[in-house]
Motif scaffolding. Structure first.
Motif, PDB file in Angstrom:
ATOM      1  N   LYS A  85       0.826  -1.203   0.000  1.00 40.63           N
ATOM      2  CA  LYS A  85       0.000   0.000   0.000  1.00 40.63           C
ATOM      3  C   LYS A  85       0.858   1.250   0.000  1.00 40.63           C
ATOM      4  O   LYS A  85       0.581   2.216  -0.731  1.00 40.63           O
ATOM      5  CB  LYS A  85      -0.933  -0.002   1.210  1.00 40.63           C
ATOM      6  N   ASP A  86       1.911   1.274   0.804  1.00 41.41           N
ATOM      7  CA  ASP A  86       2.775   2.456   0.871  1.00 41.41           C
ATOM      8  C   ASP A  86       3.486   2.695  -0.458  1.00 41.41           C
ATOM      9  O   ASP A  86       3.586   3.837  -0.921  1.00 41.41           O
ATOM     10  CB  ASP A  86       3.806   2.293   1.985  1.00 41.41           C
ATOM     11  N   GLU A  87       3.994   1.613  -1.060  1.00 39.90           N
ATOM     12  CA  GLU A  87       4.670   1.760  -2.355  1.00 39.90           C
ATOM     13  C   GLU A  87       3.689   2.217  -3.422  1.00 39.90           C
ATOM     14  O   GLU A  87       4.005   3.073  -4.258  1.00 39.90           O
ATOM     15  CB  GLU A  87       5.309   0.423  -2.764  1.00 39.90           C
ATOM     16  N   TYR A  88       2.498   1.646  -3.413  1.00 46.61           N
ATOM     17  CA  TYR A  88       1.486   2.031  -4.394  1.00 46.61           C
ATOM     18  C   TYR A  88       1.127   3.511  -4.252  1.00 46.61           C
ATOM     19  O   TYR A  88       1.059   4.245  -5.242  1.00 46.61           O
ATOM     20  CB  TYR A  88       0.234   1.174  -4.221  1.00 46.61           C
ATOM     21  N   THR A  89       0.911   3.949  -3.028  1.00 49.78           N
ATOM     22  CA  THR A  89       0.558   5.345  -2.791  1.00 49.78           C
ATOM     23  C   THR A  89       1.672   6.271  -3.249  1.00 49.78           C
ATOM     24  O   THR A  89       1.414   7.324  -3.853  1.00 49.78           O
ATOM     25  CB  THR A  89       0.273   5.572  -1.288  1.00 49.78           C
ATOM     26  N   ALA A  90       2.914   5.870  -3.009  1.00 53.07           N
ATOM     27  CA  ALA A  90       4.049   6.683  -3.450  1.00 53.07           C
ATOM     28  C   ALA A  90       4.137   6.736  -4.963  1.00 53.07           C
ATOM     29  O   ALA A  90       4.390   7.808  -5.557  1.00 53.07           O
ATOM     30  CB  ALA A  90       5.339   6.124  -2.860  1.00 53.07           C
ATOM     31  N   ARG A  91       3.919   5.609  -5.622  1.00 52.55           N
ATOM     32  CA  ARG A  91       3.978   5.577  -7.088  1.00 52.55           C
ATOM     33  C   ARG A  91       2.818   6.377  -7.695  1.00 52.55           C
ATOM     34  O   ARG A  91       2.975   7.046  -8.708  1.00 52.55           O
ATOM     35  CB  ARG A  91       3.936   4.129  -7.594  1.00 52.55           C
ATOM     36  N   ARG A  92       1.668   6.302  -7.080  1.00 55.06           N
ATOM     37  CA  ARG A  92       0.526   7.091  -7.565  1.00 55.06           C
ATOM     38  C   ARG A  92       0.804   8.578  -7.415  1.00 55.06           C
ATOM     39  O   ARG A  92       0.506   9.376  -8.316  1.00 55.06           O
ATOM     40  CB  ARG A  92      -0.735   6.701  -6.803  1.00 55.06           C
ATOM     41  N   ARG A  93       1.375   8.969  -6.290  1.00 56.41           N
ATOM     42  CA  ARG A  93       1.726  10.369  -6.075  1.00 56.41           C
ATOM     43  C   ARG A  93       2.766  10.832  -7.099  1.00 56.41           C
ATOM     44  O   ARG A  93       2.675  11.931  -7.654  1.00 56.41           O
ATOM     45  CB  ARG A  93       2.269  10.556  -4.655  1.00 56.41           C
ATOM     46  N   SER A  94       3.740   9.980  -7.363  1.00 55.40           N
ATOM     47  CA  SER A  94       4.773  10.314  -8.344  1.00 55.40           C
ATOM     48  C   SER A  94       4.179  10.455  -9.741  1.00 55.40           C
ATOM     49  O   SER A  94       4.529  11.378 -10.487  1.00 55.40           O
ATOM     50  CB  SER A  94       5.849   9.220  -8.342  1.00 55.40           C
ATOM     51  N   PHE A  95       3.285   9.549 -10.085  1.00 60.65           N
ATOM     52  CA  PHE A  95       2.629   9.605 -11.393  1.00 60.65           C
ATOM     53  C   PHE A  95       1.875  10.921 -11.565  1.00 60.65           C
ATOM     54  O   PHE A  95       2.017  11.608 -12.583  1.00 60.65           O
ATOM     55  CB  PHE A  95       1.671   8.424 -11.525  1.00 60.65           C
ATOM     56  N   ASN A  96       1.086  11.285 -10.576  1.00 62.16           N
ATOM     57  CA  ASN A  96       0.305  12.518 -10.672  1.00 62.16           C
ATOM     58  C   ASN A  96       1.211  13.743 -10.729  1.00 62.16           C
ATOM     59  O   ASN A  96       0.955  14.679 -11.499  1.00 62.16           O
ATOM     60  CB  ASN A  96      -0.660  12.622  -9.492  1.00 62.16           C
ATOM     61  N   TYR A  97       2.280  13.748  -9.934  1.00 63.61           N
ATOM     62  CA  TYR A  97       3.196  14.892  -9.950  1.00 63.61           C
ATOM     63  C   TYR A  97       3.891  15.009 -11.303  1.00 63.61           C
ATOM     64  O   TYR A  97       3.954  16.098 -11.896  1.00 63.61           O
ATOM     65  CB  TYR A  97       4.242  14.749  -8.841  1.00 63.61           C
ATOM     66  N   ASN A 129     -11.456  15.712  -9.491  1.00 63.72           N
ATOM     67  CA  ASN A 129     -11.745  16.974 -10.173  1.00 63.72           C
ATOM     68  C   ASN A 129     -10.482  17.772 -10.507  1.00 63.72           C
ATOM     69  O   ASN A 129     -10.524  18.673 -11.341  1.00 63.72           O
ATOM     70  CB  ASN A 129     -12.688  17.825  -9.322  1.00 63.72           C
ATOM     71  N   ASN A 130      -9.383  17.448  -9.846  1.00 64.48           N
ATOM     72  CA  ASN A 130      -8.116  18.107 -10.144  1.00 64.48           C
ATOM     73  C   ASN A 130      -7.350  17.391 -11.254  1.00 64.48           C
ATOM     74  O   ASN A 130      -6.256  17.816 -11.622  1.00 64.48           O
ATOM     75  CB  ASN A 130      -7.249  18.175  -8.892  1.00 64.48           C
ATOM     76  N   GLY A 131      -7.915  16.313 -11.743  1.00 62.37           N
ATOM     77  CA  GLY A 131      -7.266  15.560 -12.803  1.00 62.37           C
ATOM     78  C   GLY A 131      -6.270  14.534 -12.317  1.00 62.37           C
ATOM     79  O   GLY A 131      -5.507  13.983 -13.111  1.00 62.37           O
ATOM     80  N   ASP A 132      -6.259  14.254 -11.001  1.00 59.82           N
ATOM     81  CA  ASP A 132      -5.327  13.274 -10.453  1.00 59.82           C
ATOM     82  C   ASP A 132      -5.937  11.874 -10.455  1.00 59.82           C
ATOM     83  O   ASP A 132      -7.102  11.691 -10.092  1.00 59.82           O
ATOM     84  CB  ASP A 132      -4.955  13.644  -9.012  1.00 59.82           C
ATOM     85  N   PHE A 133      -5.134  10.905 -10.829  1.00 60.02           N
ATOM     86  CA  PHE A 133      -5.531   9.504 -10.752  1.00 60.02           C
ATOM     87  C   PHE A 133      -5.740   9.164  -9.276  1.00 60.02           C
ATOM     88  O   PHE A 133      -4.863   9.402  -8.443  1.00 60.02           O
ATOM     89  CB  PHE A 133      -4.425   8.630 -11.361  1.00 60.02           C
ATOM     90  N   ASN A 134      -6.893   8.598  -8.927  1.00 56.63           N
ATOM     91  CA  ASN A 134      -7.181   8.430  -7.497  1.00 56.63           C
ATOM     92  C   ASN A 134      -7.733   7.056  -7.106  1.00 56.63           C
ATOM     93  O   ASN A 134      -8.411   6.920  -6.095  1.00 56.63           O
ATOM     94  CB  ASN A 134      -8.143   9.529  -7.014  1.00 56.63           C
ATOM     95  N   ILE A 135      -7.427   6.035  -7.887  1.00 46.65           N
ATOM     96  CA  ILE A 135      -7.863   4.685  -7.534  1.00 46.65           C
ATOM     97  C   ILE A 135      -7.028   4.162  -6.355  1.00 46.65           C
ATOM     98  O   ILE A 135      -5.803   4.282  -6.373  1.00 46.65           O
ATOM     99  CB  ILE A 135      -7.722   3.739  -8.746  1.00 46.65           C
ATOM    100  N   PRO A 136      -7.661   3.565  -5.340  1.00 43.29           N
ATOM    101  CA  PRO A 136      -6.912   3.044  -4.191  1.00 43.29           C
ATOM    102  C   PRO A 136      -6.183   1.740  -4.513  1.00 43.29           C
ATOM    103  O   PRO A 136      -6.426   1.108  -5.536  1.00 43.29           O
ATOM    104  CB  PRO A 136      -7.999   2.824  -3.132  1.00 43.29           C
ATOM    105  N   TYR A 137      -5.312   1.358  -3.615  1.00 43.80           N
ATOM    106  CA  TYR A 137      -4.530   0.122  -3.724  1.00 43.80           C
ATOM    107  C   TYR A 137      -5.449  -1.098  -3.772  1.00 43.80           C
ATOM    108  O   TYR A 137      -6.433  -1.190  -3.043  1.00 43.80           O
ATOM    109  CB  TYR A 137      -3.589   0.034  -2.526  1.00 43.80           C
ATOM    110  N   GLY A 138      -5.116  -2.056  -4.637  1.00 42.08           N
ATOM    111  CA  GLY A 138      -5.991  -3.200  -4.843  1.00 42.08           C
ATOM    112  C   GLY A 138      -5.731  -4.410  -3.961  1.00 42.08           C
ATOM    113  O   GLY A 138      -6.527  -5.342  -3.953  1.00 42.08           O
ATOM    114  N   LYS A 139      -4.619  -4.453  -3.254  1.00 42.62           N
ATOM    115  CA  LYS A 139      -4.301  -5.553  -2.325  1.00 42.62           C
ATOM    116  C   LYS A 139      -4.183  -6.904  -3.028  1.00 42.62           C
ATOM    117  O   LYS A 139      -4.614  -7.936  -2.507  1.00 42.62           O
ATOM    118  CB  LYS A 139      -5.354  -5.646  -1.215  1.00 42.62           C
TER     119      LYS A 139
END
Length: 283
Positions: A85-97, A129-139
Motif C-alpha cells: 500500500k505504501d509503495e502504491y501510494t508513493a507511485r501514484r503520487r509520483s505519477f500525478n506529480y 476533479n483536479n485531474g489526479d488519478f485516485n484509484i486506491p490500492y488493490g491488495k
C-alpha cells in the motif's frame, strides 16, 4: 484470442464472439473510444485509428508500440519491488506529480500507468476533479505482469501502422479521413442501468447522457454523409434504446466486472447496435 495488456472497465473481451459477428470488413477500423483495445487486437483490418480522450492511456499505447523493451524493463522493476500500500501510494503520487508538472518521460509515465492499472483496485481508471488519478490500492498478492501481451500489442500495432490519437469523439469523427470503406466502432462509457450503478468517469469529467445524444447525432451524420459502417455497444437500458433508436440492436449478456464482491456480480444486459442509413431520414 489476444488479451489486452491493460485491465479496462467495460472491456470487450467477454463479448468479442458476438461483437465480431457485427463488425464489417473494411480498409480501416476507427475507434473513438479505444479503451482496452480488445477489438483492435482481435480484428484484421489493414489500418487502425485508435483514439481516446485519456492521454495517459494513449501515451501507454504509443510507448508500448515504439519503446516496447524499455517499457517492459521499467515496468517489470515496479512490479517486482512495489507491491504494498505504501509503495502504491508513493507511485501514484509520483505519477500525478510527473504528469501534472511535465516532469516525467513518456516511458516512465507509461510504466507507472501500467503499474497503477494492475495494482489498483479492480483495474479501474478514475480521476478526481483536479485531474489526479485516485484509484486506491488493490491488495493483490501477485499482480500479473503482462509481458507477452505487451509484445503482442506492439507487433499488431507496428504491423498495421496503427495511429494512436488523443481526442474526444467529436474530433475523431470529424477530423479523420472517413469513407465508405471505413468501419467505426464506438464503445463509449455505458449508460447506467440504475443511478447507483453510474460510473462513467474515465477522464477528468463524466460522460453524460447529453454526450451520448451528441455521439448519436455525430454518428448519424457520418453514416449519412460517408456511408461508413457504424457499430456501437452499450448497456441495454430504455435510455440506450431511445438515444440510439435508429440502430438495429443485438442483445448480449455478460458478467459485470466492477462489482465490489465477486458474489454480487450478476449477468447484465448489453446491446450491440448497427446503424443502417436507410432506416432513418436525415434531418
Amino acid at each position: 484470442m489476444i488479451r489486452p495488456f491493460l485491465k479496462w472497465a467495460g472491456g470487450k473481451t467477454r463479448v468479442l464472439p458476438e461483437l465480431l459477428q457485427h463488425l464489417p470488413k473494411g480498409d480501416c477500423l476507427i475507434e473513438p473510444f479505444v479503451g482496452g483495445a480488445s477489438a483492435f487486437l482481435n480484428t484484421d483490418y489493414p489500418r487502425y485509428v485508435l483514439a481516446d480522450i485519456n492521454a495517459d492511456l494513449i501515451n501507454c499505447y504509443r510507448v508500448a508500440t515504439t519503446e516496447t523493451e524499455a517499457l517492459i524493463s521499467v515496468a517489470k522493476t515496479l512490479f517486482q519491488h512495489s507491491n504494498s500500500k505504501d509503495e502504491y501510494t508513493a507511485r501514484r503520487r509520483s505519477f500525478n506529480y510527473q504528469r501534472n508538472a511535465g516532469y516525467g518521460t513518456n516511458i516512465e509515465l507509461a510504466a507507472l500507468f501500467l503499474y497503477l492499472n494492475r495494482h489498483g483496485y479492480n483495474g479501474m481508471c478514475r480521476y478526481n476533479n483536479n485531474g489526479d488519478f485516485n484509484i486506491p490500492y488493490g491488495k493483490y498478492k501477485n499482480p500479473y505482469f503482462p509481458e507477452q501481451e505487451i509484445r503482442q500489442f506492439a507487433e499488431k500495432a507496428n504491423d498495421t501502422k496503427a495511429a494512436f490519437v488523443v481526442a474526444d469523439f467529436r474530433k475523431t469523427l470529424t477530423s479523420t479521413a472517413i469513407n465508405k470503406n471505413s468501419a467505426i466502432y464506438c464503445d463509449p462509457p455505458y449508460l447506467p442501468a440504475s443511478d447507483t450503478a453510474n460510473f462513467t468517469q474515465y477522464h477528468h469529467s463524466a460522460f453524460t447522457r447529453e454526450h451520448h445524444r451528441q455521439l448519436a447525432k455525430y454518428l448519424k451524420c457520418v453514416r449519412y454523409e460517408t456511408d461508413a459502417a457504424v457499430v456501437i455497444s452499450n448497456s441495454d437500458t430504455p435510455a440506450t434504446r431511445e438515444i440510439y433508436q435508429h440502430y438495429q440492436f443485438h442483445e448480449v449478456s455478460v458478467s459485470r466486472s466492477l462489482g465490489a464482491a465477486v458474489a454480487s456480480r450478476k449477468k447484465a444486459g448489453e446491446v450491440i447496435g448497427v446503424l443502417n442509413v436507410r432506416r432513418f431520414r436525415y434531418a
